[in-house]
Design an enzyme around this catalytic site. Sequence first.
Site, PDB file in Angstrom:
ATOM      1  N   HIS A   1       2.135  -3.012 -10.115  1.00 42.51           N
ATOM      2  CA  HIS A   1       2.033  -2.641  -8.700  1.00 42.51           C
ATOM      3  C   HIS A   1       0.587  -2.843  -8.246  1.00 42.51           C
ATOM      4  O   HIS A   1      -0.314  -3.058  -9.058  1.00 42.51           O
ATOM      5  CB  HIS A   1       2.442  -1.173  -8.520  1.00 42.51           C
ATOM      6  CG  HIS A   1       3.928  -0.981  -8.522  1.00 42.51           C
ATOM      7  ND1 HIS A   1       4.625  -0.588  -7.416  1.00 42.51           N
ATOM      8  CD2 HIS A   1       4.843  -1.173  -9.499  1.00 42.51           C
ATOM      9  CE1 HIS A   1       5.913  -0.522  -7.715  1.00 42.51           C
ATOM     10  NE2 HIS A   1       6.074  -0.864  -8.977  1.00 42.51           N
TER      11      HIS A   1
ATOM     12  N   ASP B   1      11.416   5.823  -8.521  1.00 43.01           N
ATOM     13  CA  ASP B   1      10.090   6.241  -8.970  1.00 43.01           C
ATOM     14  C   ASP B   1      10.114   7.732  -9.309  1.00 43.01           C
ATOM     15  O   ASP B   1       9.947   8.584  -8.443  1.00 43.01           O
ATOM     16  CB  ASP B   1       9.060   5.941  -7.865  1.00 43.01           C
ATOM     17  CG  ASP B   1       7.649   6.355  -8.286  1.00 43.01           C
ATOM     18  OD1 ASP B   1       7.495   6.954  -9.370  1.00 43.01           O
ATOM     19  OD2 ASP B   1       6.710   6.086  -7.519  1.00 43.01           O
TER      20      ASP B   1
ATOM     21  N   HIS C   1      -2.546   1.177  -5.295  1.00 49.47           N
ATOM     22  CA  HIS C   1      -2.085   0.494  -4.081  1.00 49.47           C
ATOM     23  C   HIS C   1      -3.237   0.375  -3.086  1.00 49.47           C
ATOM     24  O   HIS C   1      -4.127   1.219  -3.071  1.00 49.47           O
ATOM     25  CB  HIS C   1      -0.956   1.293  -3.419  1.00 49.47           C
ATOM     26  CG  HIS C   1       0.304   1.328  -4.224  1.00 49.47           C
ATOM     27  ND1 HIS C   1       0.842   2.501  -4.683  1.00 49.47           N
ATOM     28  CD2 HIS C   1       1.112   0.339  -4.653  1.00 49.47           C
ATOM     29  CE1 HIS C   1       1.957   2.224  -5.351  1.00 49.47           C
ATOM     30  NE2 HIS C   1       2.143   0.928  -5.355  1.00 49.47           N
TER      31      HIS C   1
ATOM     32  N   ASN D   1       3.708  -6.790  -7.573  1.00 52.47           N
ATOM     33  CA  ASN D   1       3.961  -6.361  -6.196  1.00 52.47           C
ATOM     34  C   ASN D   1       2.742  -6.567  -5.299  1.00 52.47           C
ATOM     35  O   ASN D   1       1.644  -6.135  -5.649  1.00 52.47           O
ATOM     36  CB  ASN D   1       4.295  -4.866  -6.161  1.00 52.47           C
ATOM     37  CG  ASN D   1       5.598  -4.542  -6.864  1.00 52.47           C
ATOM     38  OD1 ASN D   1       6.227  -5.394  -7.455  1.00 52.47           O
ATOM     39  ND2 ASN D   1       5.990  -3.285  -6.781  1.00 52.47           N
TER      40      ASN D   1
ATOM     41  N   SER E   1       9.889  -0.343   1.245  1.00 49.17           N
ATOM     42  CA  SER E   1       9.606   1.065   0.946  1.00 49.17           C
ATOM     43  C   SER E   1      10.537   1.917   1.810  1.00 49.17           C
ATOM     44  O   SER E   1      11.129   1.414   2.778  1.00 49.17           O
ATOM     45  CB  SER E   1       8.146   1.384   1.283  1.00 49.17           C
ATOM     46  OG  SER E   1       7.952   1.266   2.684  1.00 49.17           O
TER      47      SER E   1
ATOM     48  N   ASN F   1       1.571  -6.095  -1.205  1.00 47.43           N
ATOM     49  CA  ASN F   1       1.912  -5.591   0.125  1.00 47.43           C
ATOM     50  C   ASN F   1       0.702  -5.671   1.057  1.00 47.43           C
ATOM     51  O   ASN F   1       0.688  -6.435   2.026  1.00 47.43           O
ATOM     52  CB  ASN F   1       2.430  -4.147   0.011  1.00 47.43           C
ATOM     53  CG  ASN F   1       2.848  -3.560   1.333  1.00 47.43           C
ATOM     54  OD1 ASN F   1       3.108  -4.289   2.287  1.00 47.43           O
ATOM     55  ND2 ASN F   1       2.911  -2.249   1.422  1.00 47.43           N
ATOM     56  N   THR F   2      -0.342  -4.917   0.731  1.00 47.57           N
ATOM     57  CA  THR F   2      -1.504  -4.810   1.627  1.00 47.57           C
ATOM     58  C   THR F   2      -2.117  -6.173   1.971  1.00 47.57           C
ATOM     59  O   THR F   2      -2.543  -6.396   3.110  1.00 47.57           O
ATOM     60  CB  THR F   2      -2.573  -3.899   0.973  1.00 47.57           C
ATOM     61  OG1 THR F   2      -1.950  -2.663   0.613  1.00 47.57           O
ATOM     62  CG2 THR F   2      -3.711  -3.616   1.929  1.00 47.57           C
TER      63      THR F   2
ATOM     64  N   ASP G   1      11.507  -0.228  -2.906  1.00 51.23           N
ATOM     65  CA  ASP G   1      10.218  -0.002  -3.563  1.00 51.23           C
ATOM     66  C   ASP G   1       9.920   1.511  -3.601  1.00 51.23           C
ATOM     67  O   ASP G   1      10.032   2.181  -2.569  1.00 51.23           O
ATOM     68  CB  ASP G   1       9.152  -0.744  -2.731  1.00 51.23           C
ATOM     69  CG  ASP G   1       7.799  -0.799  -3.419  1.00 51.23           C
ATOM     70  OD1 ASP G   1       7.747  -0.749  -4.655  1.00 51.23           O
ATOM     71  OD2 ASP G   1       6.783  -0.914  -2.691  1.00 51.23           O
ATOM     72  N   HIS G   2       9.552   2.031  -4.749  1.00 55.09           N
ATOM     73  CA  HIS G   2       9.226   3.458  -4.909  1.00 55.09           C
ATOM     74  C   HIS G   2      10.269   4.387  -4.300  1.00 55.09           C
ATOM     75  O   HIS G   2       9.946   5.301  -3.530  1.00 55.09           O
ATOM     76  CB  HIS G   2       7.862   3.781  -4.299  1.00 55.09           C
ATOM     77  CG  HIS G   2       6.743   3.151  -5.053  1.00 55.09           C
ATOM     78  ND1 HIS G   2       6.305   3.609  -6.261  1.00 55.09           N
ATOM     79  CD2 HIS G   2       5.998   2.055  -4.775  1.00 55.09           C
ATOM     80  CE1 HIS G   2       5.329   2.834  -6.703  1.00 55.09           C
ATOM     81  NE2 HIS G   2       5.128   1.876  -5.830  1.00 55.09           N
TER      82      HIS G   2
HETATM   83  P1  13P Z   1      -0.586  -3.401  -2.638  1.00 49.86           P
HETATM   84  O1  13P Z   1      -0.325  -2.909  -1.268  1.00 49.86           O
HETATM   85  O2  13P Z   1      -1.844  -2.873  -3.217  1.00 49.86           O
HETATM   86  O3  13P Z   1      -0.519  -4.901  -2.733  1.00 49.86           O
HETATM   87  O4  13P Z   1       0.569  -2.823  -3.583  1.00 49.86           O
HETATM   88  C1  13P Z   1       1.903  -3.195  -3.351  1.00 49.86           C
HETATM   89  C2  13P Z   1       2.859  -2.460  -4.222  1.00 49.86           C
HETATM   90  O5  13P Z   1       2.564  -2.146  -5.361  1.00 49.86           O
HETATM   91  C3  13P Z   1       4.172  -2.109  -3.693  1.00 49.86           C
HETATM   92  O6  13P Z   1       4.881  -1.296  -4.538  1.00 49.86           O
END
Ligand code: 13P
Length: 287
Positions: free
Chosen positions: A207, A105, A177, A229, A49, A231-232, A84-85
């Site tokens: 996402h 984005d 997200h 995707n 990001s 991340n969290t 990302d974004h």
């Molecule tokens: P999460 O953090 O919900 O897994 O989403 C990740 C994401 O979509 C990154 O663009």
Amino acid sequence: MLVSAKEMLTKAKEGHYAVGQFNINNLEWTKAILLTAQELNSPVILGVSEGAGKYMCGYKTIVGMVNGMIEGLGITVPVALHLDHGSYEGALACIEAGFSSVMFDGSHYPIEENIAKTKELVKITGEKGISLEAEVGAIGGEEDGVVGTGECADPDECKMIADLGVTMLAAGIGNIHGKYPENWAGLSFETLDAIQQKTVDMPLVLHGGTGIPAEMIKKAISLGVSKINVNTECQLAFADATRKYIEAGKDLSGKGFDPRKLLAPGFEAIKATVKEKMELFGSVNKA
Ligand code: 13P
């Protein structure tokens, strides 16, 4: 060597599986994801990001780290380094720095402006062989201060953006997200189905992969999702393992304070999360 995400996603769409995009935050994150991809013989996309880009001291630092790791760890599976974004300016900066893939984005702009900016980036990325992800319909939740409400994209707008020649398309289908709230309505498969019918061969991007139940992930893949995707979930796994190490007092015993020891459980937890996702997405042995 970094590759564009085009070939891996075309193959994924044809083969009815998805390639994971895992966001990176530092050296441990990057190493854990690359090693897991190699062990499972899976293609992989490293997501960055704009906030993580600043945190890691700029896009050039990241390109240097990732390229160095690919060589140093003997990584041979396809790896795409992806913004990302991204904003329009962020996308240009990443192309300049050596990323192999970018997302623009423009979902928060009126559709005409999203189209105009995406079109320019189709031209620039096309000339350099870099893959481009576009977005229609904001993804909900908060990511690096960017807040969306979890809209469902208009399938006709998706077609307009897909027809510009982007590599992959992120479309809001009720996904958000971060952690999903208790009262989350789930993914709108009706919307996804309508988008796939309009965009046909276009690899679709899901996402907000954290916390989506396995059955919904599988159904989304069957309806044309080729990139997911996450991340969290890696962040939660890392934090949990690190907390346990500290709470057990392991940093106070012997050389347990050494960062290479202190960060090891979190590193292993990221590896386990990435492995679980690659198995679920079906990308194992698809390198
Ligand atoms: P999460 O953090 O919900 O897994 O989403 C990740 C994401 O979509 C990154 O663009």
